[in-house]
Design a protein around this motif. Structure first.
Motif, PDB file in Angstrom:
ATOM      1  N   TYR A 140       5.781   1.065  -5.157  1.00  0.00           N
ATOM      2  CA  TYR A 140       5.105   0.664  -3.917  1.00  0.00           C
ATOM      3  C   TYR A 140       6.081   0.282  -2.806  1.00  0.00           C
ATOM      4  CZ  TYR A 140       0.622   1.061  -6.209  1.00  0.00           C
ATOM      5  OH  TYR A 140      -0.481   1.557  -6.862  1.00  0.00           O
ATOM      6  N   LEU A 144      -0.424   2.547   0.206  1.00  0.00           N
ATOM      7  CA  LEU A 144      -1.359   3.096  -0.773  1.00  0.00           C
ATOM      8  C   LEU A 144      -2.245   1.987  -1.313  1.00  0.00           C
ATOM      9  CD1 LEU A 144       1.004   5.403  -2.849  1.00  0.00           C
ATOM     10  CD2 LEU A 144      -0.904   6.139  -1.402  1.00  0.00           C
ATOM     11  N   PRO A 145      -3.540   2.242  -1.448  1.00  0.00           N
ATOM     12  CA  PRO A 145      -4.397   1.234  -2.063  1.00  0.00           C
ATOM     13  C   PRO A 145      -4.036   1.074  -3.536  1.00  0.00           C
ATOM     14  CG  PRO A 145      -5.645   3.231  -1.566  1.00  0.00           C
ATOM     15  CD  PRO A 145      -4.270   3.428  -1.032  1.00  0.00           C
ATOM     16  N   ARG A 146      -4.128  -0.142  -4.032  1.00  0.00           N
ATOM     17  CA  ARG A 146      -3.793  -0.412  -5.437  1.00  0.00           C
ATOM     18  C   ARG A 146      -4.982  -0.138  -6.355  1.00  0.00           C
ATOM     19  NH1 ARG A 146       0.137  -1.543  -2.364  1.00  0.00           N
ATOM     20  NH2 ARG A 146       1.908  -2.782  -3.028  1.00  0.00           N
ATOM     21  N   GLU A 147      -6.171  -0.187  -5.817  1.00  0.00           N
ATOM     22  CA  GLU A 147      -7.401   0.045  -6.584  1.00  0.00           C
ATOM     23  C   GLU A 147      -8.369   0.847  -5.719  1.00  0.00           C
ATOM     24  OE1 GLU A 147      -7.889  -0.921  -9.733  1.00  0.00           O
ATOM     25  OE2 GLU A 147      -5.970  -1.991  -9.826  1.00  0.00           O
ATOM     26  N   SER A 183      -6.465   5.414  -4.585  1.00  0.00           N
ATOM     27  CA  SER A 183      -5.426   4.738  -5.357  1.00  0.00           C
ATOM     28  C   SER A 183      -4.829   5.644  -6.449  1.00  0.00           C
ATOM     29  CB  SER A 183      -5.975   3.477  -6.016  1.00  0.00           C
ATOM     30  OG  SER A 183      -6.912   3.818  -7.021  1.00  0.00           O
ATOM     31  N   ARG A 186      -6.250   6.047  -9.254  1.00  0.00           N
ATOM     32  CA  ARG A 186      -6.745   5.533 -10.535  1.00  0.00           C
ATOM     33  C   ARG A 186      -8.175   6.013 -10.732  1.00  0.00           C
ATOM     34  NH1 ARG A 186      -3.485   0.766 -11.963  1.00  0.00           N
ATOM     35  NH2 ARG A 186      -2.164   0.299 -10.183  1.00  0.00           N
ATOM     36  N   ARG A 194     -11.925   6.047 -11.813  1.00  0.00           N
ATOM     37  CA  ARG A 194     -12.955   5.008 -11.947  1.00  0.00           C
ATOM     38  C   ARG A 194     -14.215   5.625 -12.415  1.00  0.00           C
ATOM     39  NH1 ARG A 194     -12.087  -0.465 -11.305  1.00  0.00           N
ATOM     40  NH2 ARG A 194     -10.086  -0.653 -10.382  1.00  0.00           N
TER      41      ARG A 194
END
Length: 127
Positions: free
Chosen positions: A78, A116-119, A123, A125, A127
């Protein structure tokens, strides 16, 4: 698929980042083929002051003023940031074994992974 987050730096962020980098990669052209060396850089207003002592690079610069300066950092994911500035070397001056020039910061590509968004969306990731 969610839209990609904008991780570009604005002009002030670009200048602030470049001010932390004393050296960068200088890419030049050798009969159309890119070659690189290390150069010293300093932010001066909306430009970079670039200095290079490499004899081969100085010769290439004298023949073709198109350049690209690449500066980056990557301590952790990051914290990855970088700037690529393209243009033409201006105000070339050679003193002894050193050539200096100015490069405008009006043709820049940049990225800052801290944006960058972490979640969630964007992100990376699932979901």
């Amino acid at each position: 698929m969610s839209p990609r987050p904008d991780i570009t730096m604005d002009a002030a962020e670009v200048r602030a980042f470049l001010a932390t980098r004393p050296r960068a990669v200088l890419a030049l052209l050798d009969d159309g083929a890119p070659v690189g060396t290390i150069a010293d850089i300093t932010v001066v207003g909306d430009e970079l002051a670039v200095g290079v002592s490499d004899a081969a690079a100085r010769g290439l610069l004298a023949r073709d003023d198109r350049v690209c300066v690449v500066a980056d950092q990557f301590p952790t994911y990051y914290e990855i940031r970088g700037v690529v500035a393209h243009g033409r070397a201006r105000d070339l001056e050679t003193t002894g074994d050193r050539t200096t020039f100015r490069l405008s910061l009006d043709d820049v590509t940049s990225f800052d992974f801290a944006k960058l968004p972490r979640e969630g969306a964007g992100s990376g990731r699932a979901r």
